[in-house]
Enzyme design. Sequence first.
Site, mmCIF file in Angstrom:
data_model
loop_
_atom_site.group_PDB
_atom_site.id
_atom_site.type_symbol
_atom_site.label_atom_id
_atom_site.label_comp_id
_atom_site.label_asym_id
_atom_site.label_seq_id
_atom_site.Cartn_x
_atom_site.Cartn_y
_atom_site.Cartn_z
ATOM 1 N N ASP A 110 0.857 -1.180 0.000
ATOM 2 C CA ASP A 110 0.000 0.000 0.000
ATOM 3 C C ASP A 110 0.898 1.236 0.000
ATOM 4 O O ASP A 110 1.537 1.544 1.011
ATOM 5 C CB ASP A 110 -0.908 0.016 1.240
ATOM 6 C CG ASP A 110 -1.967 -1.078 1.206
ATOM 7 O OD1 ASP A 110 -1.697 -2.136 0.593
ATOM 8 O OD2 ASP A 110 -3.039 -0.883 1.793
ATOM 9 N N LYS A 161 -6.953 3.180 -3.427
ATOM 10 C CA LYS A 161 -7.367 3.148 -2.027
ATOM 11 C C LYS A 161 -7.587 4.574 -1.571
ATOM 12 O O LYS A 161 -6.845 5.480 -1.951
ATOM 13 C CB LYS A 161 -6.255 2.455 -1.232
ATOM 14 C CG LYS A 161 -6.422 2.458 0.267
ATOM 15 C CD LYS A 161 -5.322 1.631 0.946
ATOM 16 C CE LYS A 161 -5.300 1.838 2.441
ATOM 17 N NZ LYS A 161 -4.186 1.140 3.102
ATOM 18 N N LYS A 176 -10.307 0.076 -2.626
ATOM 19 C CA LYS A 176 -10.229 -0.161 -1.183
ATOM 20 C C LYS A 176 -10.531 1.112 -0.418
ATOM 21 O O LYS A 176 -9.671 1.986 -0.304
ATOM 22 C CB LYS A 176 -8.829 -0.691 -0.816
ATOM 23 C CG LYS A 176 -8.619 -0.861 0.690
ATOM 24 C CD LYS A 176 -7.260 -1.459 1.013
ATOM 25 C CE LYS A 176 -7.005 -1.444 2.514
ATOM 26 N NZ LYS A 176 -5.640 -1.894 2.860
#
Lengths: 300, 319
Positions: free
Chosen positions: B156, B219, B255
């Site tokens: 991430d 995300k 996400k």
Amino acid sequence: MPTKDAQPARLAVRKTYKLFIGGAFPRSESGRSYVVSDAKGNFVANAAQASRKDARDAVLAARGAVAKWSGATAYNRGQILYRIAEMLEGRRDQFIAELRTFGLSAAAAVSEVDASIDRWVWYAGWSDKIAQVVGGANPVAGPFFNLSAPEATGVVAIVAPAEPALLGLVGVVAPAIVTGNTVVVVASPDRPLPAITLAEVLATSDLPGGVVNLLTGSPAEIAPWLASHADVNALDLTGVTDHGLAKELEVAAADTLKRVVRPAAVDWSADPGIARMTAFLETKTVWHPKSFEGAKGSAY
Amino acid sequence: MTVATTPSAATLAEVTRSNAALRAFLHGLPGVDKVGADARAATLGTRSIKTTAKALAIDLAISMVDLTTLEGADTPGKVRGLANKALRPDPLDPTCPPTAAVCVYPSMVAEVARVVKGSPVKIASVATAFPAGQASLKVKLDDVRDAVRAGADEVDMVINRGAFLSGRYLEVFEEIVAVKDACGDARLKVIMETGELVTYDNVRRASWLSMLAGGDFIKTSTGKVQPAATPPVTLIMLEAVRDFLAVTGRKVGVKPAGGIKTSKDAIKYLVLVNETVGDGWLDPHWFRFGASSVLNDLLMQRSKMKTGHYSGPDYVTLD
């Protein structure tokens, strides 16, 4: 010259009786309400009919309030309970009128309201004394102190008695909260107005939101959800008159090991004693070394 | 709300040649109708999901959770506990699915690997000087390689918001490309930190930029900035991945992370996914929740549905 009759008639502002959850006055999540009638069967008001989800929200609010309320000093809790008495005193006439709606004579209504106010003061005084009565230093045969101190149980679900509408409600709520518990109360379905007005008193008494949550509606519908709720620590069935329901609730409460106060006839005008306070207290016992060991080079 | 002037795959290859071209492309994307997006997300949030559909949604949501702990106070013991929870969220119920992944700092990846190795639970690691991303590219890439070497299946990364907000889009793009390259086989989730992007238009631009640069997931947030994930922002991102798939044929995951606390929130997001991009994304491979506390609420709801009575926080772990 205009006569008295020429004055336009003023429309009365009707009050909406709502629930009391987390310090706010929401309507029932279900949108339901029911008609409250006076002693002669005339319409008095519409009250919110709480659903299981309102009960769930109330438990959530009560759980959220436990840390702050049980962590407040006993002195502070006593002051707030005393403040409730002060606020109640200010609304004396309103409570007397509401009790009379449900058939009480003027004298009986006055004496019940006065007794309710005095009951708050009586319990307020207990906030910083109960620990000395039920806790203490235990004699042990060892080089340490052994101390017992009472602690609040947590979230208490209460079915309030129908009669007396105000004194009975105060008589079950005050002993539970004075020691630091938070409560979800199901008010008497036939006489909910003094309960809702009491909620207005509580909302203006510095009582943190969520310490007392009040639901109106059918105890038979709401109480089973409270009795089986895993996040409720104790159950007070004082107001349950149906033996079958009381048994069912006790069985449900046993699954999660709740403390249960069984339904019993209570003389609310008598000296209440401390049983209702101790019913929702747990005793924590701790030990402590008698002397400071640090000078001898121990880990202290 | 599809892209009005649908870019072809060929034009997309052109737009990253210079900052000016990239800027022209991103600013040429249709603007987001803020009121419309908010209203659409709010309307979808009112759907009532009950009984069997709710039970399915709860299990799906559990299987989509990236169980996350990103605290300075994380210890190996806490991380191991969390990894065990990811494997068996409800130890009393073997029918409860495991979560999608455990998300930790790079230094904790090896600790997670020890627990989840050989299980379907993936190891996600934040990297690139998370959460601020204020470090040189070299440091960021080392951070990524470190995480991948330790065993991370997913990385991430945070985008360079400073560069993005000052219009240096190509710099952001190249940084993502470099990180993607450093990831090797690991899937790359690109954190846009929508709470710092100010406008919904910027969310759409950042989504396209991240996907163009090769992100496998987009995300919302680090969870360290308020507001974190919100339904309208997630809606805009879902529309972006839908349009990107239509143009390029490449599917990108989404996400939302941070601020998702209750089962009700999670189910609202699932409705949003189903209504925006369809059930192709209702799969842990393509949609994740970055969260930790929501798992306990999902477990309590799951227990309520199975036992018929309300559960409480005393019956789930303290993380």
